[in-house]
Design an enzyme around this catalytic site. Structure first.
Site, short mmCIF file in Angstrom:
data_model
loop_
_atom_site.label_atom_id
_atom_site.label_comp_id
_atom_site.label_asym_id
_atom_site.label_seq_id
_atom_site.Cartn_x
_atom_site.Cartn_y
_atom_site.Cartn_z
N LYS A 1 0.95 -1.84 -0.49
CA LYS A 1 -0.74 0.05 0.03
C LYS A 1 0.75 1.07 0.04
CE LYS A 1 -4.60 -2.49 2.18
NZ LYS A 1 -4.71 -1.92 2.95
N ASP B 1 -9.57 2.32 1.89
CA ASP B 1 -10.16 1.98 3.63
C ASP B 1 -10.88 2.56 4.93
OD1 ASP B 1 -8.62 -0.21 2.78
OD2 ASP B 1 -7.06 0.36 2.83
#
Ligand code: ATR
Length: 279
Positions: free
Chosen positions: A68, A104
């Site tokens: 990420k 997220d």
């Protein structure tokens, strides 16, 4: 034919392909769009993603552990959320350019029941998942729709952060406008979010986290990002005390739905996605 995929290392266990394929099918896009899984080793990640973006067969990708941070670093542009969090879970490819986003954060807000943000909240952990949670809760934003297409607004919250390694917790809290706490008093919080890995390998959460099974109550919402086929011990204890619980699979569904919306412009069926991740 636009392709999509989740990229991780390892990635074989990922539930995203089944979940996103179910969403595409329900939208009537499964003949046109595909969603798969790509295992890229860290040393190849940047070159492999650059190639995907350049060759034009992929519309975008979800990014999972351990890529990420690298995904944000290689992007040509990034959303405010991705930049502040320091990580991207969604890349979109347009004419060879790479845009990074972090769903997220928004996914957490959409997974919460209305009324669970806006007060004092506690985030456990200080890794990447914690950063997304802290940023989302500090800022507020779009919550789950009451009616289809009409999202609620989650107000900004006061965020306390507890981390096993206190110094890391202090650093992350200072950077994201939260407050580090060493010994949180659970009764102070309307919402508690566990972003740590505790419970993933069957550890007893109350041996590792500043919580007791009896610390939860019916006015609280408890989120555990750890997930498996069984409810986590933390959520079991919280539910047993009457708290409202949200598990990691609901977070997975919500972040995936936001990513799919970025790529297709359509609002996917959460019900179809939930059914697919829970088999
Ligand atoms: P992620 O990006 O998935 O959040 P990470 O950066 O590895 O992953 O962070 C893991 C988090 O879980 C950290 O907050 C870590 O605490 P430390 O900063 O002290 O390492 C926390 N964590 C992992 N195992 C833990 C344990 N047994 N007890 C308490 N916290 C734990």
């Amino acid at each position: 034919m636009p392709n999509l995929a989740v990229i991780g290392h390892p990635v074989a266990h990922s539930r995203s392909p089944a979940m996103q394929t179910a969403a595409l099918t329900e939208l009537g896009l499964a003949g046109e769009w595909t969603y798969g899984a790509l295992d890229f080793a860290p040393e190849d990640f940047e070159a492999e993603v650059a190639e995907l973006a350049a060759e034009g067969e992929y519309a975008g990708v979800n990014i999972t552990v351990p890529h990420k941070e690298a995904a944000l670093a290689l992007a040509d542009e990034a959303s405010e959320a991705a930049r502040a969090i320091g990580a991207a879970n969604t890349l979109t490819f347009t004419d060879g350019r790479i845009a990074a986003d972090n769903t997220d954060a928004g996914g957490l807000l959409r997974a919460l029941p209305a009324g669970s943000a806006g007060g004092r909240v506690l985030v456990l952990g200080a890794g990447g998942a914690a950063r997304a949670a802290i940023w989302a809760l500090r800022h507020g934003g779009e919550g789950a729709p009451d009616e289809p297409g009409e999202p609620t607004t989650m107000p900004p919250s006061e965020v306390d952060v507890w981390n096993r390694t206190a110094e890391r917790g202090e650093r992350v809290a200072a950077e994201l406008g939260a407050r580090a706490v060493a010994a949180p008093n659970l009764a102070d919080y309307i919402l508690i979010v566990n972003t740590t890995a505790v419970g993933l390998k069957g550890e007893e959460p109350f041996d590792h986290l500043p919580l007791g099974a009896s610390s939860f109550g019916p006015d609280q919402v408890v989120v555990d990002m750890v997930y498996g086929d069984e409810p986590s011990p933390l959520l079991e204890a919280a539910a047993g005390r009457g708290a409202v619980v949200v598990d990691g699979l609901e977070m997975l569904v919500q972040q995936g739905a936001l990513s799919l919306r970025i790529w297709t412009g359509e609002e996917p069926s959460l019900e179809a996605m939930r059914a697919a991740v829970r088999h």
